[in-house]
Scaffold this motif. Structure first.
Motif, mmCIF file in Angstrom:
data_model
loop_
_atom_site.group_PDB
_atom_site.id
_atom_site.type_symbol
_atom_site.label_atom_id
_atom_site.label_comp_id
_atom_site.label_asym_id
_atom_site.label_seq_id
_atom_site.Cartn_x
_atom_site.Cartn_y
_atom_site.Cartn_z
ATOM 1 N N SER A 188 0.978 -0.890 0.018
ATOM 2 C CA SER A 188 0.156 -0.309 -0.082
ATOM 3 C C SER A 188 1.064 1.336 -0.222
ATOM 4 O O SER A 188 1.827 1.804 0.703
ATOM 5 C CB SER A 188 -0.783 0.192 1.230
ATOM 6 O OG SER A 188 -0.991 1.370 1.178
ATOM 7 N N GLN A 189 0.047 2.099 -0.694
ATOM 8 C CA GLN A 189 1.704 3.869 -0.566
ATOM 9 C C GLN A 189 0.186 4.699 -0.787
ATOM 10 O O GLN A 189 -0.593 4.567 -1.391
ATOM 11 C CB GLN A 189 2.418 3.877 -1.925
ATOM 12 C CG GLN A 189 1.613 3.635 -3.321
ATOM 13 C CD GLN A 189 2.836 3.645 -4.599
ATOM 14 O OE1 GLN A 189 3.443 2.884 -4.084
ATOM 15 N NE2 GLN A 189 2.189 4.081 -5.467
ATOM 16 N N PRO A 190 0.025 5.894 0.045
ATOM 17 C CA PRO A 190 -0.396 6.842 0.178
ATOM 18 C C PRO A 190 -0.190 7.180 -1.493
ATOM 19 O O PRO A 190 0.229 7.619 -2.222
ATOM 20 C CB PRO A 190 -0.078 8.145 0.721
ATOM 21 C CG PRO A 190 1.730 7.407 0.920
ATOM 22 C CD PRO A 190 1.617 5.867 0.839
ATOM 23 N N VAL A 191 -1.229 8.473 -1.613
ATOM 24 C CA VAL A 191 -1.429 9.171 -3.329
ATOM 25 C C VAL A 191 -0.854 10.292 -3.543
ATOM 26 O O VAL A 191 -1.998 11.247 -2.285
ATOM 27 C CB VAL A 191 -2.784 8.699 -3.904
ATOM 28 C CG1 VAL A 191 -2.816 10.105 -5.147
ATOM 29 C CG2 VAL A 191 -3.578 7.432 -4.114
ATOM 30 N N SER A 192 0.142 10.295 -3.573
ATOM 31 C CA SER A 192 0.687 12.068 -3.208
ATOM 32 C C SER A 192 0.541 13.117 -4.145
ATOM 33 O O SER A 192 0.253 13.783 -4.467
ATOM 34 C CB SER A 192 2.585 11.350 -3.810
ATOM 35 O OG SER A 192 2.519 10.994 -4.985
ATOM 36 N N SER A 193 -0.294 12.808 -5.653
ATOM 37 C CA SER A 193 -0.681 13.943 -6.091
ATOM 38 C C SER A 193 -1.773 14.059 -5.513
ATOM 39 O O SER A 193 -2.586 15.250 -6.643
ATOM 40 C CB SER A 193 -1.398 12.672 -7.971
ATOM 41 O OG SER A 193 -2.214 12.089 -7.563
ATOM 42 N N LEU A 194 -2.733 13.721 -5.514
ATOM 43 C CA LEU A 194 -3.647 14.190 -4.154
ATOM 44 C C LEU A 194 -3.603 15.511 -3.598
ATOM 45 O O LEU A 194 -3.030 14.781 -1.716
ATOM 46 C CB LEU A 194 -4.984 13.611 -3.665
ATOM 47 C CG LEU A 194 -5.611 12.992 -5.270
ATOM 48 C CD1 LEU A 194 -6.696 11.230 -4.709
ATOM 49 C CD2 LEU A 194 -6.528 13.214 -5.672
ATOM 50 N N PRO A 195 -4.226 16.392 -3.055
ATOM 51 C CA PRO A 195 -3.999 17.380 -1.959
ATOM 52 C C PRO A 195 -4.947 16.595 -0.581
ATOM 53 O O PRO A 195 -5.669 16.127 -0.730
ATOM 54 C CB PRO A 195 -4.505 18.079 -2.553
ATOM 55 C CG PRO A 195 -5.876 17.956 -3.487
ATOM 56 C CD PRO A 195 -5.185 17.196 -4.106
ATOM 57 N N GLU A 196 -4.220 17.039 0.339
ATOM 58 C CA GLU A 196 -5.325 16.408 1.246
ATOM 59 C C GLU A 196 -6.692 17.561 1.107
ATOM 60 O O GLU A 196 -7.352 16.624 2.874
ATOM 61 C CB GLU A 196 -4.266 17.059 2.915
ATOM 62 C CG GLU A 196 -3.155 16.055 2.890
ATOM 63 C CD GLU A 196 -2.082 16.706 4.532
ATOM 64 O OE1 GLU A 196 -2.697 17.259 4.839
ATOM 65 O OE2 GLU A 196 -1.180 16.208 4.503
ATOM 66 N N ARG A 197 -6.493 18.541 1.094
ATOM 67 C CA ARG A 197 -8.353 19.077 0.459
ATOM 68 C C ARG A 197 -8.229 19.788 -0.393
ATOM 69 O O ARG A 197 -7.764 19.952 -0.577
ATOM 70 C CB ARG A 197 -7.697 20.548 2.179
ATOM 71 C CG ARG A 197 -9.641 21.290 2.066
ATOM 72 C CD ARG A 197 -9.261 22.293 2.912
ATOM 73 N NE ARG A 197 -10.980 22.702 3.089
ATOM 74 C CZ ARG A 197 -10.922 23.725 4.051
ATOM 75 N NH1 ARG A 197 -10.638 23.777 4.833
ATOM 76 N NH2 ARG A 197 -12.320 24.517 4.129
ATOM 77 N N VAL A 198 -9.865 19.157 -1.357
ATOM 78 C CA VAL A 198 -10.424 19.789 -2.390
ATOM 79 C C VAL A 198 -11.922 20.556 -1.360
ATOM 80 O O VAL A 198 -12.156 19.950 -1.301
ATOM 81 C CB VAL A 198 -9.984 18.851 -3.099
ATOM 82 C CG1 VAL A 198 -10.407 19.035 -4.118
ATOM 83 C CG2 VAL A 198 -9.190 18.047 -2.981
ATOM 84 N N LEU A 222 -8.391 3.098 -2.595
ATOM 85 C CA LEU A 222 -9.415 3.632 -1.654
ATOM 86 C C LEU A 222 -9.438 5.187 -2.158
ATOM 87 O O LEU A 222 -8.150 5.882 -2.243
ATOM 88 C CB LEU A 222 -8.836 2.904 -0.573
ATOM 89 C CG LEU A 222 -9.537 1.805 0.058
ATOM 90 C CD1 LEU A 222 -8.053 0.841 1.015
ATOM 91 C CD2 LEU A 222 -10.666 1.070 -0.090
ATOM 92 N N LEU A 223 -10.840 5.565 -1.876
ATOM 93 C CA LEU A 223 -10.956 7.988 -1.862
ATOM 94 C C LEU A 223 -11.897 7.940 -0.255
ATOM 95 O O LEU A 223 -12.432 7.338 -0.824
ATOM 96 C CB LEU A 223 -11.145 7.603 -2.582
ATOM 97 C CG LEU A 223 -11.341 9.688 -2.686
ATOM 98 C CD1 LEU A 223 -9.732 10.239 -3.073
ATOM 99 C CD2 LEU A 223 -11.573 9.571 -4.674
ATOM 100 N N ALA A 224 -10.987 8.361 1.039
ATOM 101 C CA ALA A 224 -12.275 8.699 1.405
ATOM 102 C C ALA A 224 -12.275 10.120 1.743
ATOM 103 O O ALA A 224 -11.182 10.918 1.641
ATOM 104 C CB ALA A 224 -11.311 8.045 2.680
ATOM 105 N N VAL A 225 -13.429 10.816 1.878
ATOM 106 C CA VAL A 225 -13.552 12.130 1.800
ATOM 107 C C VAL A 225 -14.970 12.152 3.203
ATOM 108 O O VAL A 225 -15.543 11.828 3.741
ATOM 109 C CB VAL A 225 -14.340 12.875 0.609
ATOM 110 C CG1 VAL A 225 -13.545 12.399 -0.110
ATOM 111 C CG2 VAL A 225 -15.183 12.112 0.456
#
Length: 240
Positions: free
Chosen positions: A5-15, A233-236
């Motif tokens: 598993s690895q985090p997705v660095s291309s997505l910001p922490e807030r949008v 996985l994508l959580a918001v």
């Protein structure tokens, strides 16, 4: 080789009005040359702020060959453009369908979940052959209701070329989890599917990075490190 598993660095922490956390889980069977900028293998996802709310995409390119990553990248680029200029979520889906249906790649289609989330937490949801998001609230987790799911992008002509958006009330969720079928179809040694909603419900989600880390680790334990397909996985949740 086991999955990782690895985090997705291309997505910001807030949008927009949402906090965001995403994770890749790479299977051993997808070569680096087959991976896209959008995700892992044929997985494609993104989050953008638009005049119509914060918009999310989670999808999976179906088919074979090295062109999966190319299709995923094309869909992501088109979605980013459409999400900020197309007012109706159904319109975004239909135009993405046209892109896939008229591509040069034979026998290609894309399952996709599209969301548009307003500042108050109310949302619109379109599911095109893709599993609906899991809605988490007050220690419970349920799959969002989709009374009229549509075929995947590229196959909407089987459904009169259109799809319907479903409302998701703000009161239905505190945290929302989107995912690919590499998650929901992961099996243990006995062939038992991963119980995503059940497991997500018992994991704390106030800190999204901790939540997606824990969920990814739990999934890998269930599959004994042997995922047969890449998983995303994508959580918001509200940033308020």
């Amino acid at each position: 080789m086991t999955a990782r598993s690895q985090p997705v660095s291309s997505l910001p922490e807030r949008v927009g009005t949402l906090r965001v956390s995403a994770r890749h889980l790479h299977s051993a069977g997808v070569a680096p040359s087959q991976r896209s900028h959008a995700g892992a293998g044929g997985d494609v996802y993104g989050v953008v702020e638009s005049p119509f709310g914060t918009r999310l995409l989670m999808g999976d390119v179906m088919g074979k060959g090295h062109e999966l990553a190319r299709t995923a990248d094309s869909v992501l680029r088109a979605w980013r453009d459409l999400a900020v200029c197309e007012a109706r979520l159904e319109g975004v889906a239909v135009r993405l369908h046209a892109l896939v249906a008229h591509s040069d790649e034979p026998d290609r289609f894309v399952t996709a979940t599209l969301l548009s989330v307003e500042a108050d937490g109310s949302a619109q949801l379109v599911c095109c052959g893709h599993p609906p998001p899991v809605l988490l609230r007050d220690g419970a987790a349920v799959h969002a209701a989709v009374p009229a799911p549509a075929p995947p992008l590229g196959l909407l002509d089987l459904h009169s070329g259109w799809c319907a958006a479903q409302p998701v009330p703000a009161t239905a969720w505190e945290c929302m989890l989107l995912y690919t079928d590499g998650v929901s179809e992961a099996r243990d040694a006995r062939g038992v599917f991963y119980p995503l909603a059940e497991r997500a419900a018992v994991l704390p989600n106030a800190d999204l990075d901790d939540f997606t880390d824990a969920l990814a680790a739990d999934l890998l334990r269930h599959a004994e490190g042997g995922l047969q397909d890449d998983a995303s996985l994508l959580a918001v949740r509200s940033a308020a």
